[in-house]
Design a protein around this motif. Structure first.
Motif, PDB file in Angstrom:
ATOM      1  N   GLY A   1       0.845  -1.310  -0.054  1.00  0.00           N
ATOM      2  CA  GLY A   1      -0.087  -0.122   0.039  1.00  0.00           C
ATOM      3  C   GLY A   1       0.930   0.971   0.021  1.00  0.00           C
ATOM      4  O   GLY A   1       1.817   1.377   0.452  1.00  0.00           O
ATOM      5  N   TYR A   2       0.231   2.376  -0.537  1.00  0.00           N
ATOM      6  CA  TYR A   2       0.906   3.609  -0.674  1.00  0.00           C
ATOM      7  C   TYR A   2       0.152   4.581   0.353  1.00  0.00           C
ATOM      8  O   TYR A   2      -0.757   4.991   0.131  1.00  0.00           O
ATOM      9  CB  TYR A   2       1.175   4.101  -1.993  1.00  0.00           C
ATOM     10  CG  TYR A   2       1.589   2.870  -2.816  1.00  0.00           C
ATOM     11  CD1 TYR A   2       3.060   2.332  -2.848  1.00  0.00           C
ATOM     12  CD2 TYR A   2       1.025   2.093  -3.771  1.00  0.00           C
ATOM     13  CE1 TYR A   2       3.415   1.441  -3.411  1.00  0.00           C
ATOM     14  CE2 TYR A   2       1.471   1.386  -4.484  1.00  0.00           C
ATOM     15  CZ  TYR A   2       2.678   0.857  -4.497  1.00  0.00           C
ATOM     16  OH  TYR A   2       3.311  -0.085  -5.337  1.00  0.00           O
ATOM     17  N   ALA A   3       0.817   5.095   1.283  1.00  0.00           N
ATOM     18  CA  ALA A   3       0.177   5.712   2.228  1.00  0.00           C
ATOM     19  C   ALA A   3       0.470   7.380   2.061  1.00  0.00           C
ATOM     20  O   ALA A   3       1.507   7.744   1.658  1.00  0.00           O
ATOM     21  CB  ALA A   3       0.663   5.511   3.772  1.00  0.00           C
ATOM     22  N   GLY A   4      -0.574   8.054   2.347  1.00  0.00           N
ATOM     23  CA  GLY A   4      -0.355   9.581   2.130  1.00  0.00           C
ATOM     24  C   GLY A   4      -1.572  10.438   2.343  1.00  0.00           C
ATOM     25  O   GLY A   4      -2.679   9.754   2.811  1.00  0.00           O
ATOM     26  N   GLN A   5      -1.691  11.645   2.066  1.00  0.00           N
ATOM     27  CA  GLN A   5      -2.767  12.529   2.084  1.00  0.00           C
ATOM     28  C   GLN A   5      -3.163  12.926   0.529  1.00  0.00           C
ATOM     29  O   GLN A   5      -2.376  13.554  -0.208  1.00  0.00           O
ATOM     30  CB  GLN A   5      -2.583  13.592   3.158  1.00  0.00           C
ATOM     31  CG  GLN A   5      -3.732  14.252   3.183  1.00  0.00           C
ATOM     32  CD  GLN A   5      -3.541  15.583   4.017  1.00  0.00           C
ATOM     33  OE1 GLN A   5      -2.989  16.659   3.726  1.00  0.00           O
ATOM     34  NE2 GLN A   5      -3.900  15.724   5.663  1.00  0.00           N
ATOM     35  N   VAL A   6      -4.476  12.874   0.282  1.00  0.00           N
ATOM     36  CA  VAL A   6      -4.872  13.450  -0.813  1.00  0.00           C
ATOM     37  C   VAL A   6      -4.602  14.787  -1.152  1.00  0.00           C
ATOM     38  O   VAL A   6      -5.230  15.588  -0.262  1.00  0.00           O
ATOM     39  CB  VAL A   6      -6.344  12.962  -1.156  1.00  0.00           C
ATOM     40  CG1 VAL A   6      -6.742  13.602  -2.618  1.00  0.00           C
ATOM     41  CG2 VAL A   6      -6.471  11.537  -0.965  1.00  0.00           C
TER      42      VAL A   6
ATOM     43  N   VAL B   1      -5.081   8.396   3.497  1.00  0.00           N
ATOM     44  CA  VAL B   1      -5.383   7.166   2.885  1.00  0.00           C
ATOM     45  C   VAL B   1      -4.303   6.344   2.452  1.00  0.00           C
ATOM     46  O   VAL B   1      -3.321   6.903   2.666  1.00  0.00           O
ATOM     47  CB  VAL B   1      -6.576   7.003   1.851  1.00  0.00           C
ATOM     48  CG1 VAL B   1      -7.761   7.794   2.229  1.00  0.00           C
ATOM     49  CG2 VAL B   1      -5.979   7.648   0.731  1.00  0.00           C
ATOM     50  N   THR B   2      -4.518   4.953   2.554  1.00  0.00           N
ATOM     51  CA  THR B   2      -3.594   4.018   1.528  1.00  0.00           C
ATOM     52  C   THR B   2      -4.180   3.518   0.576  1.00  0.00           C
ATOM     53  O   THR B   2      -5.188   2.889   0.470  1.00  0.00           O
ATOM     54  CB  THR B   2      -3.245   3.025   2.770  1.00  0.00           C
ATOM     55  OG1 THR B   2      -2.477   3.458   3.810  1.00  0.00           O
ATOM     56  CG2 THR B   2      -2.295   1.790   1.969  1.00  0.00           C
ATOM     57  N   LEU B   3      -3.463   3.702  -0.682  1.00  0.00           N
ATOM     58  CA  LEU B   3      -3.981   3.209  -1.949  1.00  0.00           C
ATOM     59  C   LEU B   3      -3.332   1.856  -2.338  1.00  0.00           C
ATOM     60  O   LEU B   3      -2.052   1.703  -2.229  1.00  0.00           O
ATOM     61  CB  LEU B   3      -3.512   4.212  -3.144  1.00  0.00           C
ATOM     62  CG  LEU B   3      -4.136   5.567  -3.041  1.00  0.00           C
ATOM     63  CD1 LEU B   3      -3.919   6.473  -4.055  1.00  0.00           C
ATOM     64  CD2 LEU B   3      -5.650   5.641  -2.907  1.00  0.00           C
TER      65      LEU B   3
END
Length: 428
Positions: free
Chosen positions: A248-253, A294-296
């Motif tokens: 998963g790739y975590a960050g903020q939109v 989120v995590t994409l």
């Protein structure tokens, strides 16, 4: 699976102004009169005020949280306060007034939708007022409130207020603020005139109180409809028996909206994939909007790392190693052409070279000087930077998050400047 609902009405605001204009007192008054102060906080402020020989609570102490600030009676760092009324929630950044802390004003105002700029009714518009207004215009803060404070110390004189308001509105208009985006109002933060409650002592003033304006002014919406931008902060690979293949790739939109099944492009690699899942600690989402962390998970295994950007494929950022940008220079070290620095864009930091200083803005005279030799502390200027690696950037007017960067000293890690991609200097 839940679809994220829109956030409640929220206004992000910042204060700015010169030394001793009463910013912290105004914020303290706003918190006190809206009953946003806990009893133990008020007790601590009352005790500290008595220790300083005061007969009434010094409301500025509700904001000046550092010991050095309380001892000196000045604001040094940006103080964030959160409060709410039945009509709206607020995030407020109280920024310093001293010239040497202008860098903190840039920090506090960088996400603001409205700024409250204070002036002392006895002094009017001064050099730091004009400097702060130029910084706020450059940062794209869409609305200003001019609080003409300490109106009680000029006997609530209408003419004094009118002269100051006229001068400032003319200055803001020269910086590009349109009609209707600047409100001037007379206040006394110490006494409380026109902060939350309307004052009988300014019967000549027909406008809203400060709180009435803050509750009713349209807030610039989060860029949910903008092209999707997702700077990757962290790659999650638990490698547990329960999740042997989880990536998963975590960050903020940062901007836009992402939905399960959307096609995306990875930058700088340029590879495409599709969103398989959108995870949060509270469960999976069908979509996520700007501001949501989120995590994409993608349908393809790609080489994605911290600092990469996942974006809309049809409206992706510009991938470039040449940045034409405006800098707010925040260091006592002067900037000269040829300097070697680091550029921090999102989570990615790359070496860079200052090719050219193209202009310097004089915020007092509202004029530009072409091809200056240097940029000095608190000056605004246009520069051309060459980065060692291409960066996925947007114009700052399109996206604050992906259109902003920091310039860092490569030798000691100090922050030297805040940079805005493509943002022109104010052009009166």
């Amino acid at each position: 699976m839940p679809i994220q609902s829109p956030p409640s009405s929220l206004l992000r605001l910042a204060t700015a102004g010169s030394v001793d204009d009463g910013k912290s007192t105004l914020v303290g008054r706003l918190l006190y009169d809206t009953k946003s102060v806990l009893a133990d906080q008020l007790d601590a402020v009352t005790k500290a005020s008595v220790d300083r020989g005061l007969s009434t609570p010094d409301l500025s102490l509700l904001v000046d949280g550092l010991r050095s600030e309380r001892e000196q009676g000045i604001t040094i760092d940006v103080a964030y306060r959160y409060f709410a009324t039945p009509r709206r929630s607020f995030v407020l950044a109280d920024t310093p007034g001293h010239v040497q802390y202008t860098r903190n004003t840039v920090t506090g105002a960088s996400t603001a939708q409205l700024a409250i700029l204070l002036v002392d009714a006895r002094k009017g518009v001064v050099e730091q007022t004009r400097r702060h207004a130029a910084v706020l215009a450059l940062l794209g803060v869409p609305r200003l409130v001019l609080a003409v404070n300490k109106i009680d110390l000029v006997d609530y004189d209408e003419e004094t207020f009118r002269v100051i308001a006229k001068e400032f509105v003319a200055h803001a208009t020269s910086l590009g603020y349109p009609d209707g985006s600047v409100l001037a109002l007379p206040v006394s933060a110490l006494v409380g005139d026109n902060v939350v409650d309307r004052s009988d002592r300014t019967a000549w003033y027909r406008g809203p109180t400060l709180l009435e304006h803050l509750e009713s002014v349209p807030a610039a919406p989060d860029p949910h409809d903008a092209p999707f931008r997702f700077p990757v902060q962290y790659v999650i690979r638990p490698r547990t028996p329960e999740h042997p293949d989880y990536r998963g790739y975590a960050g903020q939109v940062a901007a836009g909206t992402i939905r399960r099944g959307d096609e995306v492009v990875l930058l700088p690699a340029g590879r495409r994939s599709t969103v398989a899942r959108i995870d949060t600690p509270d469960g999976e989402l069908a979509e996520a909007v700007a501001g949501r962390s989120v995590t994409l998970l993608l349908t393809d295994e790609l080489d994605i790392g911290r600092g990469d950007v996942i974006a809309s494929p049809g409206e992706s950022p510009t991938l470039t190693d040449e940045l034409d940008a405006t800098l707010a220079w925040l260091s006592e070290k002067p900037l000269r052409p040829g300097a070697r620095v680091l550029v921090k864009h999102g989570a990615r930091t790359v070496p860079a070279f200052v090719e050219e200083l193209t202009a310097r803005f004089d915020e007092q005279k509202l004029s530009s000087v072409d091809a200056p030799d240097t940029l000095l502390l608190n000056e605004l200027g246009r520069v051309r930077l060459r980065t060692a690696e291409p960066l996925p950037v947007d114009d700052y007017a399109v996206s604050r998050r992906t259109g902003a960067f920091l310039v860092i000293d490569a030798t000691d890690g100090d922050t030297l400047a805040a940079g805005l991609v493509g943002a022109p200097l104010p052009n009166p």
